[in-house]
Design an enzyme around this catalytic site. Structure first.
Site, PDB file in Angstrom:
ATOM      1  N   LEU A   1       0.769   3.168  48.335  1.00 12.46           N
ATOM      2  CA  LEU A   1      -0.521   3.918  48.042  1.00 12.46           C
ATOM      3  C   LEU A   1      -1.430   2.993  48.838  1.00 12.46           C
ATOM      4  CD1 LEU A   1      -0.755   4.410  44.255  1.00 12.46           C
ATOM      5  CD2 LEU A   1      -0.459   6.259  46.067  1.00 12.46           C
ATOM      6  N   ASP A   2      -2.300   3.447  49.416  1.00 11.64           N
ATOM      7  CA  ASP A   2      -3.565   2.541  49.849  1.00 11.64           C
ATOM      8  C   ASP A   2      -4.105   1.536  49.218  1.00 11.64           C
ATOM      9  OD1 ASP A   2      -3.297   4.357  52.134  1.00 11.64           O
ATOM     10  OD2 ASP A   2      -5.142   5.340  51.746  1.00 11.64           O
ATOM     11  N   ARG A   3      -4.410   0.481  49.786  1.00 11.77           N
ATOM     12  CA  ARG A   3      -5.184  -0.859  48.927  1.00 11.77           C
ATOM     13  C   ARG A   3      -6.135  -0.578  47.816  1.00 11.77           C
ATOM     14  NH1 ARG A   3      -8.903  -4.724  52.202  1.00 11.77           N
ATOM     15  NH2 ARG A   3     -10.230  -2.997  52.066  1.00 11.77           N
TER      16      ARG A   3
END
Length: 228
Positions: free
Chosen positions: A62-64
């Site tokens: 998942l993106d930051r």
């Protein structure tokens, strides 16, 4: 900067069996270390061994700045199985996004190829004819003025896929630091993208595992404005 206790993920554990864990990833913490290092989610996996000889490992990313359901494999054999399920598109992922702008079509399929492009000292993902195929289905769940709550289901797993695709249909995600025109107020907010639900057919002999993650506090406040 947020400081996390070594075992903070125990309170964010949504599901556990002998093969996998599903945790509720906090927004703002990258899943693994980048080129410049820094704190990351993998630093805290040791607390999730639950008696096994090694910590779990990421089955996907998942993106930051994205929160919500994140799947971990508990041992190498389980991890290989999860990677195969993800690569074959057999894991159903549902995201909630709160956007500044309402798409002209309230539901549909976005089929736009994506390509990572270098820009100065960094990079961004752009729609490009020579990019990798990327498909996202979506529907507007709620709307109020120029805001919308969109349910997005990525059918492929490209980097920044939902963020770029929603921006392309006139619905950039509030708080997104890279894509879409943002007002100062929107830029000051956390990114309103949440991995709401995941369905994993991990066992042939059992029903698929279905897990939901509650939206974080900042997103919950925005949801109230949308009547949710």
């Amino acid at each position: 900067m947020v400081t996390y206790a070594a075992d903070f993920l125990l309170d964010r554990l949504l599901y556990r069996d002998g093969l996998m864990l599903i945790i509720d990833k906090p927004a703002g913490l990258p899943v693994h270390a980048g080129p410049s290092g820094g704190d990351n989610l993998e630093n805290y996996f040791d607390a999730l061994r639950f008696g096994l000889p090694r910590p779990p490992a990421l089955a996907h990313r998942l993106d930051r700045d994205t929160s919500g359901c994140l799947v971990l494999g508990r041992h190498p054999k389980a991890l290989r199985k999860l990677h195969r399920l993800f690569s074959e598109g057999r894991i159903d992922k549902t995201y909630w996004a709160i956007t500044r702008g309402v798409p002209e079509k309230l539901s549909g399929t976005i089929d736009q190829p994506l390509k990572k492009q270098s820009r100065g000292n960094g990079w961004r993902v752009e729609i490009a004819d020579d990019g990798q195929r990327a498909v996202t289905t979506y529907r507007v769940i709620a709307r109020a003025d120029d805001m919308a709550l969109i349910e997005a289901k990525p059918k492929t797993g490209r980097t920044h896929q939902i963020r770029v695709h929603l921006n392309a249909i006139g619905a950039p995600i509030i708080g997104d630091p890279q894509y879409g025109e943002q007002t100062p107020d929107d830029r000051a907010q956390p990114m309103m993208l949440h991995a709401r639900k995941i369905i994993v057919p991990i066992s042939k002999n059992k029903d698929p595992v279905m897990v939901e993650a509650t939206p974080p506090a900042a997103m919950a406040t925005a949801l109230k404005k949308l009547g949710r």
